[in-house]
Design a protein around this motif. Structure first.
Motif, PDB file in Angstrom:
ATOM      1  N   ARG A 108       0.824  -1.215   0.000  1.00 40.16           N
ATOM      2  CA  ARG A 108       0.000   0.000   0.000  1.00 40.16           C
ATOM      3  C   ARG A 108       0.855   1.261   0.000  1.00 40.16           C
ATOM      4  N   GLU A 109       2.054   1.142   0.567  1.00 40.29           N
ATOM      5  CA  GLU A 109       2.964   2.284   0.607  1.00 40.29           C
ATOM      6  C   GLU A 109       3.487   2.662  -0.778  1.00 40.29           C
ATOM      7  N   ASN A 110       3.269   1.796  -1.752  1.00 44.69           N
ATOM      8  CA  ASN A 110       3.748   2.064  -3.105  1.00 44.69           C
ATOM      9  C   ASN A 110       2.600   2.350  -4.080  1.00 44.69           C
ATOM     10  N   ILE A 111       1.453   2.703  -3.530  1.00 46.54           N
ATOM     11  CA  ILE A 111       0.309   3.109  -4.346  1.00 46.54           C
ATOM     12  C   ILE A 111      -0.033   4.548  -3.977  1.00 46.54           C
ATOM     13  N   VAL A 112      -0.213   5.390  -4.996  1.00 45.17           N
ATOM     14  CA  VAL A 112      -0.485   6.808  -4.761  1.00 45.17           C
ATOM     15  C   VAL A 112      -1.655   7.254  -5.636  1.00 45.17           C
ATOM     16  N   PHE A 113      -2.611   7.925  -5.016  1.00 45.46           N
ATOM     17  CA  PHE A 113      -3.733   8.516  -5.748  1.00 45.46           C
ATOM     18  C   PHE A 113      -3.589  10.037  -5.690  1.00 45.46           C
ATOM     19  N   VAL A 114      -3.553  10.656  -6.864  1.00 43.23           N
ATOM     20  CA  VAL A 114      -3.422  12.106  -6.977  1.00 43.23           C
ATOM     21  C   VAL A 114      -4.708  12.644  -7.582  1.00 43.23           C
ATOM     22  N   SER A 115      -5.293  13.646  -6.949  1.00 42.72           N
ATOM     23  CA  SER A 115      -6.542  14.209  -7.463  1.00 42.72           C
ATOM     24  C   SER A 115      -6.425  15.709  -7.617  1.00 42.72           C
ATOM     25  N   GLY A 116      -7.377  16.289  -8.322  1.00 42.50           N
ATOM     26  CA  GLY A 116      -7.425  17.732  -8.507  1.00 42.50           C
ATOM     27  C   GLY A 116      -8.484  18.336  -7.605  1.00 42.50           C
ATOM     28  N   ILE A 117      -9.452  19.038  -8.207  1.00 44.16           N
ATOM     29  CA  ILE A 117     -10.530  19.646  -7.453  1.00 44.16           C
ATOM     30  C   ILE A 117     -11.866  19.207  -8.045  1.00 44.16           C
ATOM     31  N   GLY A 118     -12.799  18.856  -7.199  1.00 45.69           N
ATOM     32  CA  GLY A 118     -14.113  18.409  -7.639  1.00 45.69           C
ATOM     33  C   GLY A 118     -14.608  17.311  -6.719  1.00 45.69           C
ATOM     34  N   CYS A 119     -15.825  16.854  -6.945  1.00 45.42           N
ATOM     35  CA  CYS A 119     -16.386  15.804  -6.086  1.00 45.42           C
ATOM     36  C   CYS A 119     -15.521  14.547  -6.130  1.00 45.42           C
ATOM     37  N   SER A 120     -15.115  14.134  -7.321  1.00 44.58           N
ATOM     38  CA  SER A 120     -14.302  12.920  -7.452  1.00 44.58           C
ATOM     39  C   SER A 120     -12.963  13.057  -6.746  1.00 44.58           C
ATOM     40  N   SER A 121     -12.498  14.288  -6.600  1.00 44.60           N
ATOM     41  CA  SER A 121     -11.153  14.512  -6.063  1.00 44.60           C
ATOM     42  C   SER A 121     -11.046  14.288  -4.555  1.00 44.60           C
ATOM     43  N   ARG A 122     -12.144  13.913  -3.915  1.00 41.08           N
ATOM     44  CA  ARG A 122     -12.079  13.516  -2.504  1.00 41.08           C
ATOM     45  C   ARG A 122     -11.573  12.080  -2.359  1.00 41.08           C
ATOM     46  N   PHE A 123     -11.428  11.400  -3.471  1.00 44.50           N
ATOM     47  CA  PHE A 123     -11.044   9.986  -3.495  1.00 44.50           C
ATOM     48  C   PHE A 123      -9.853   9.646  -2.597  1.00 44.50           C
ATOM     49  N   PRO A 124      -8.751  10.392  -2.646  1.00 46.93           N
ATOM     50  CA  PRO A 124      -7.581   9.997  -1.850  1.00 46.93           C
ATOM     51  C   PRO A 124      -7.846   9.893  -0.350  1.00 46.93           C
ATOM     52  N   TYR A 125      -8.824  10.661   0.151  1.00 47.25           N
ATOM     53  CA  TYR A 125      -9.125  10.603   1.582  1.00 47.25           C
ATOM     54  C   TYR A 125      -9.691   9.246   1.996  1.00 47.25           C
ATOM     55  N   TYR A 126     -10.324   8.564   1.066  1.00 48.07           N
ATOM     56  CA  TYR A 126     -11.079   7.362   1.401  1.00 48.07           C
ATOM     57  C   TYR A 126     -10.329   6.068   1.118  1.00 48.07           C
ATOM     58  N   LEU A 127      -9.086   6.182   0.693  1.00 47.10           N
ATOM     59  CA  LEU A 127      -8.255   5.011   0.421  1.00 47.10           C
ATOM     60  C   LEU A 127      -7.061   4.996   1.364  1.00 47.10           C
ATOM     61  N   ASP A 128      -6.781   3.847   1.944  1.00 48.59           N
ATOM     62  CA  ASP A 128      -5.664   3.742   2.878  1.00 48.59           C
ATOM     63  C   ASP A 128      -4.380   3.450   2.101  1.00 48.59           C
ATOM     64  N   THR A 129      -4.032   4.424   1.238  1.00 50.08           N
ATOM     65  CA  THR A 129      -2.782   4.415   0.484  1.00 50.08           C
ATOM     66  C   THR A 129      -2.195   5.818   0.646  1.00 50.08           C
ATOM     67  N   TYR A 130      -1.121   6.098  -0.039  1.00 48.89           N
ATOM     68  CA  TYR A 130      -0.678   7.485  -0.097  1.00 48.89           C
ATOM     69  C   TYR A 130      -1.581   8.246  -1.051  1.00 48.89           C
ATOM     70  N   GLY A 131      -1.736   9.547  -0.797  1.00 55.39           N
ATOM     71  CA  GLY A 131      -2.596  10.354  -1.648  1.00 55.39           C
ATOM     72  C   GLY A 131      -2.173  11.802  -1.657  1.00 55.39           C
ATOM     73  N   PHE A 132      -2.623  12.506  -2.675  1.00 55.61           N
ATOM     74  CA  PHE A 132      -2.274  13.908  -2.830  1.00 55.61           C
ATOM     75  C   PHE A 132      -3.489  14.618  -3.406  1.00 55.61           C
ATOM     76  N   HIS A 133      -4.154  15.436  -2.588  1.00 56.17           N
ATOM     77  CA  HIS A 133      -5.273  16.249  -3.066  1.00 56.17           C
ATOM     78  C   HIS A 133      -4.668  17.550  -3.566  1.00 56.17           C
ATOM     79  N   SER A 134      -4.500  17.648  -4.879  1.00 54.39           N
ATOM     80  CA  SER A 134      -3.716  18.746  -5.435  1.00 54.39           C
ATOM     81  C   SER A 134      -4.611  19.925  -5.828  1.00 54.39           C
ATOM     82  N   ILE A 135      -4.237  20.649  -6.864  1.00 47.18           N
ATOM     83  CA  ILE A 135      -4.958  21.855  -7.248  1.00 47.18           C
ATOM     84  C   ILE A 135      -5.690  21.646  -8.568  1.00 47.18           C
TER      85      ILE A 135
END
Length: 347
Positions: free
Chosen positions: A57-84
């Motif tokens: 899991r430490e080697n999986i990363v979800f990067v999102s932008g802005i929008g409803c779908s971009s809340r995705f990284p919060y809900y996965l127990d991986t690394y994530g980046f809620h970007s711009i």
């Protein structure tokens, strides 16, 4: 792990020996979308799919932008980046290029990816960076409460277009194929089996994979894809794309038109003219023609993998270039670089 998931896309990502389940990929955050939103179905499909990869899991990363779908990284127990807004492909490009040991995912929406982020999207596709882009398309701006988006149809009445939209909408599949993306697919939020089958192929692919997901926004654009979900008509309008198989629905088939393009005719009249799908064709023109079949009316819609071809991934080429530079000029020194030119002393 299946043979598909042993593909080139994951070749450098560390595996885990521990057995994983859906629970391992659920974070402790409360999932907060509008009740009935299609994002819930996509999240559940992704969470239940990720254990198949067998990755740390430490080697999986979800990067999102802005929008409803971009809340995705919060809900996965991986690394994530809620970007711009719109910049997720650019950030993911840097990450994937510098860390080949990561499985990098971009989560974006039709507004995020195709408006302010359009430039970053097409160049990520053009470069063929090794990452997976999931584009949630609900044909509306949901987070900002219902303005028309780059995929909204002409005449769409919204808060920002009270007289109806005048814009010609983007077709995300056509756009990706025009950028010569090496993997382009379309699926739908309510068909978990198909969604996960596409994700398997996308993950195994080396390079950029773009998966458009038709996603229902039941608050601001409800039933936008109802034809594909209605059991009475969905089998008649859904043209399944499977490599090596005839392109047809329960009642229609795709054939070559007299002008050299593609046409949709009743299945009973098609005979042996039914087009066999070739997702591996290096020429994207037929895949592009397939992507236009649902226009202008939503009468027959291709679903599946439009294009799946091999070409060099950007991050691989970059690593090879860096190795060559080191071999020719040595490893270099940062302090020498900073102090190697003209310098000035102030004060």
């Amino acid at each position: 792990m299946s043979d598909t998931l042993n593909g080139k896309g994951l070749a450098l990502v560390p595996k885990t020996d521990a057995k994983q389940t859906l629970k391992d990929f659920k974070s402790d955050q409360e999932v907060r979308w509008c009740p009935g939103c299609g994002d819930y179905a996509i999240l559940a499909a992704v969470q239940s799919f990720l254990p198949e990869l067998g990755l740390r899991r430490e080697n999986i990363v979800f990067v999102s932008g802005i929008g409803c779908s971009s809340r995705f990284p919060y809900y996965l127990d991986t690394y994530g980046f809620h970007s711009i807004h719109g910049r997720a492909p650019a950030i993911a490009t840097g990450l994937a290029s510098s860390r080949p040991d990561l499985s990098v995912w971009v989560i974006t929406g039709d507004g995020d990816a195709l408006s302010i982020g359009g430039n970053h999207l097409i160049h990520a596709l053009r470069r063929n960076v090794n990452l997976n882009i999931l584009l949630f398309n609900n044909r509306i701006y949901g987070l900002t409460k219902g303005q028309y988006s780059p995929t909204s149809e002409i005449g769409k009445i919204t808060k920002s277009t009270p007289m109806g939209s005048l814009d010609k909408p983007f077709n995300p599949i056509s756009l990706a194929l025009g950028a010569e993306a090496s993997f382009v697919a379309r699926t739908i939020d309510s068909d978990r089996k198909h969604l996960q089958s596409v994700l398997r192929e996308a993950t195994a692919h080396r390079g950029t994979s773009l998966v458009e997901i038709y996603q229902n926004c039941n608050i601001f654009n409800d039933n936008a894809f109802e034809q594909l979900k209605d059991p009475e008509i969905r089998d008649d309008i859904t043209l399944r794309l499977e490599h090596g198989q005839p392109i047809a629905s329960a009642s229609k088939a795709v054939v070559r038109a007299a002008n050299g393009g593609l046409d949709v005719v009743p299945l009973a009249e098609a005979g042996d003219r039914v087009l066999v799908h070739d997702a591996h064709n290096p020429d994207p023109s037929v895949a592009f023609a397939l992507s236009r079949l649902d226009e202008p009316a939503f009468e027959h819609v291709p679903i599946g993998i439009f294009r799946q071809v091999e070409r060099p991934a950007y991050d691989t080429l970059m690593a090879e270039q860096l190795e060559e530079a080191v071999a020719q000029k040595g490893p270099g020194d940062l302090s020498d670089l900073l102090m190697g030119g003209d310098t000035w002393r102030i004060g």
